[in-house]
Design an enzyme around this catalytic site. Structure first.
Site, PDB file in Angstrom:
ATOM      1  N   ASP A  47      42.661  41.961   2.559  1.00  0.00           N
ATOM      2  CA  ASP A  47      43.442  42.694   2.996  1.00  0.00           C
ATOM      3  C   ASP A  47      44.173  43.755   4.173  1.00  0.00           C
ATOM      4  O   ASP A  47      44.547  44.392   4.336  1.00  0.00           O
ATOM      5  CB  ASP A  47      44.692  42.667   1.860  1.00  0.00           C
ATOM      6  CG  ASP A  47      43.999  43.900   0.894  1.00  0.00           C
ATOM      7  OD1 ASP A  47      42.821  44.490   1.157  1.00  0.00           O
ATOM      8  OD2 ASP A  47      44.714  44.244  -0.223  1.00  0.00           O
ATOM      9  N   SER A  48      42.227  44.136   4.314  1.00  0.00           N
ATOM     10  CA  SER A  48      41.622  45.447   5.249  1.00  0.00           C
ATOM     11  C   SER A  48      42.020  45.335   6.109  1.00  0.00           C
ATOM     12  O   SER A  48      41.996  46.326   7.212  1.00  0.00           O
ATOM     13  CB  SER A  48      40.272  46.073   4.502  1.00  0.00           C
ATOM     14  OG  SER A  48      39.254  44.589   5.031  1.00  0.00           O
ATOM     15  N   ASP A  86      41.639  37.990   0.449  1.00  0.00           N
ATOM     16  CA  ASP A  86      42.021  38.285  -0.493  1.00  0.00           C
ATOM     17  C   ASP A  86      43.098  38.238  -0.853  1.00  0.00           C
ATOM     18  O   ASP A  86      44.226  37.535  -0.485  1.00  0.00           O
ATOM     19  CB  ASP A  86      42.012  39.867   0.106  1.00  0.00           C
ATOM     20  CG  ASP A  86      41.256  41.287  -0.618  1.00  0.00           C
ATOM     21  OD1 ASP A  86      40.270  40.980  -1.188  1.00  0.00           O
ATOM     22  OD2 ASP A  86      40.948  42.379  -0.384  1.00  0.00           O
ATOM     23  N   LYS A 116      39.949  36.568  -3.366  1.00  0.00           N
ATOM     24  CA  LYS A 116      39.246  38.069  -4.844  1.00  0.00           C
ATOM     25  C   LYS A 116      40.530  38.813  -5.078  1.00  0.00           C
ATOM     26  O   LYS A 116      41.625  38.617  -4.563  1.00  0.00           O
ATOM     27  CB  LYS A 116      39.013  38.609  -3.649  1.00  0.00           C
ATOM     28  CG  LYS A 116      38.319  40.650  -4.353  1.00  0.00           C
ATOM     29  CD  LYS A 116      37.386  41.308  -3.357  1.00  0.00           C
ATOM     30  CE  LYS A 116      38.177  41.851  -2.250  1.00  0.00           C
ATOM     31  NZ  LYS A 116      38.942  42.965  -2.838  1.00  0.00           N
ATOM     32  N   GLU A 118      42.153  42.211  -7.264  1.00  0.00           N
ATOM     33  CA  GLU A 118      41.547  43.578  -8.320  1.00  0.00           C
ATOM     34  C   GLU A 118      42.364  43.707  -9.033  1.00  0.00           C
ATOM     35  O   GLU A 118      42.818  43.741  -9.557  1.00  0.00           O
ATOM     36  CB  GLU A 118      42.529  44.426  -6.751  1.00  0.00           C
ATOM     37  CG  GLU A 118      42.138  44.314  -5.119  1.00  0.00           C
ATOM     38  CD  GLU A 118      42.167  46.149  -4.026  1.00  0.00           C
ATOM     39  OE1 GLU A 118      43.311  46.809  -4.931  1.00  0.00           O
ATOM     40  OE2 GLU A 118      42.291  45.926  -3.937  1.00  0.00           O
ATOM     41  N   GLU A 185      33.388  49.694  -5.848  1.00  0.00           N
ATOM     42  CA  GLU A 185      34.122  49.924  -4.922  1.00  0.00           C
ATOM     43  C   GLU A 185      33.794  50.990  -5.239  1.00  0.00           C
ATOM     44  O   GLU A 185      34.552  51.828  -6.427  1.00  0.00           O
ATOM     45  CB  GLU A 185      34.813  49.690  -4.357  1.00  0.00           C
ATOM     46  CG  GLU A 185      36.073  50.109  -2.772  1.00  0.00           C
ATOM     47  CD  GLU A 185      36.727  50.017  -2.529  1.00  0.00           C
ATOM     48  OE1 GLU A 185      37.084  50.628  -1.373  1.00  0.00           O
ATOM     49  OE2 GLU A 185      37.010  48.846  -2.943  1.00  0.00           O
TER      50      GLU A 185
END
Length: 280
Positions: A47-48, A86, A116, A118, A185
């Site tokens: 999503d970056s 993501d 993925k 979070e 991270e």
């Protein structure tokens, strides 16, 4: 480098054998093609991309449709790497049914190999649900940008003992819930080493030191294409922004000064046809 397609069992074997796992982000066909050809094991459609490609200030506004568009572009290019999509903000938090539905879209429509998610404990119900639906899930603990920007900002996590213990517990819980790998991270290297040793699934570090089973970077950071901010853990391997800016400037100047296009760049016709055209 091997021609064998990378899957979750490949990563487990690499961890057992002590071979480092490589991972990069990609958001479009040409970049994914280059990353895959270079032999990178995992490609994260992060999503970056909302920031590096779509221009958002944070990853929060990125939608499922935008993520699916980028994922489809990446999977069209890939022949070897494992592609992980993501799950964007609020695509899985509400309830497990939403998580399964959206994860399924990444697999069915985006042709990704995994997703993925979070955070640790808050994400466990959706991780279990997605895994039970037959979709591989990568976890992500430590700094989790989707929620960090709304709370304390992008800061190093786990520097105190209590905070470090919570991150370790999150990682262990994700492994138990069925995650096949976990991104660590922005945490101290010593903590990442402890987590990596405790887990049976691979860890992928970003700003987590050298003791993880693998490493990931944002491709645009690595290539010098994104300079809004540069995290401490980023290593820039090229300055493509400078190269591209120079090329565009030279093109502009060539057009203004009539150096482009030249004869070599122009289609020609025979002289008789040309004379007839002139007479018209």
């Amino acid at each position: 480098m091997t021609d064998q397609t990378v899957r979750t069992v490949t990563l487990q074997q690499m961890k057992r054998e002590g071979r480092k796992i490589t991972m990069l982000t990609a958001y479009d066909y040409p970049m994914a093609l280059l990353v895959d050809r270079a032999g990178i094991d995992l490609i994260l459609v992060g999503d970056s991309g909302g920031m590096t490609v779509l221009g958002y200030e944070t990853t929060i506004p990125v939608t499922m449709d935008e993520m699916l568009m980028m994922t489809r572009a990446v999977t069209r290019a890939v022949t070897r790497s494992m592609v992980i999509a993501d799950m964007p903000f609020m695509s899985y938090e509400a309830e497990p049914a939403d998580a399964i539905r959206n994860a399924g879209r990444f697999i069915k429509e985006g042709l990704a190999h995994a997703v993925k998610v979070e955070r640790g404990w808050p994400s466990l119900p959706c991780v279990r649900a997605i895994v039970d639906a037959g979709i591989p899930v990568m976890g992500h603990v430590g700094l989790t940008p989707q929620t960090a920007v709304l709370q304390e900002g992008l800061k190093v996590q786990g520097k105190g003992l209590d905070a470090a213990r919570r991150i370790l517990e999150d990682a262990l819980a994700l492994e138990k819930a069925g995650a096949f790998a976990i991104v660590l991270e922005a945490i101290p290297g010593a903590l990442a080493g402890v987590i990596t040793n405790r887990l049976t699934v691979p860890t992928i570090g970003i700003g987590a030191g050298p003791n993880c089973d693998g490493q990931v970077l944002v491709l645009h950071d690595l290539l010098g294409l994104f300079d809004r901010f540069v995290p401490k853990f980023t290593k820039r391997y090229a300055d493509l922004a400078g190269i591209i800016s120079d090329a565009v400037s030279r093109y502009r100047q060539d057009v203004i000064e009539r150096r482009f296009p030249e004869a070599a760049h122009t289609y020609s016709i025979d002289q008789e046809t040309e004379r007839a055209l002139q007479e018209m």
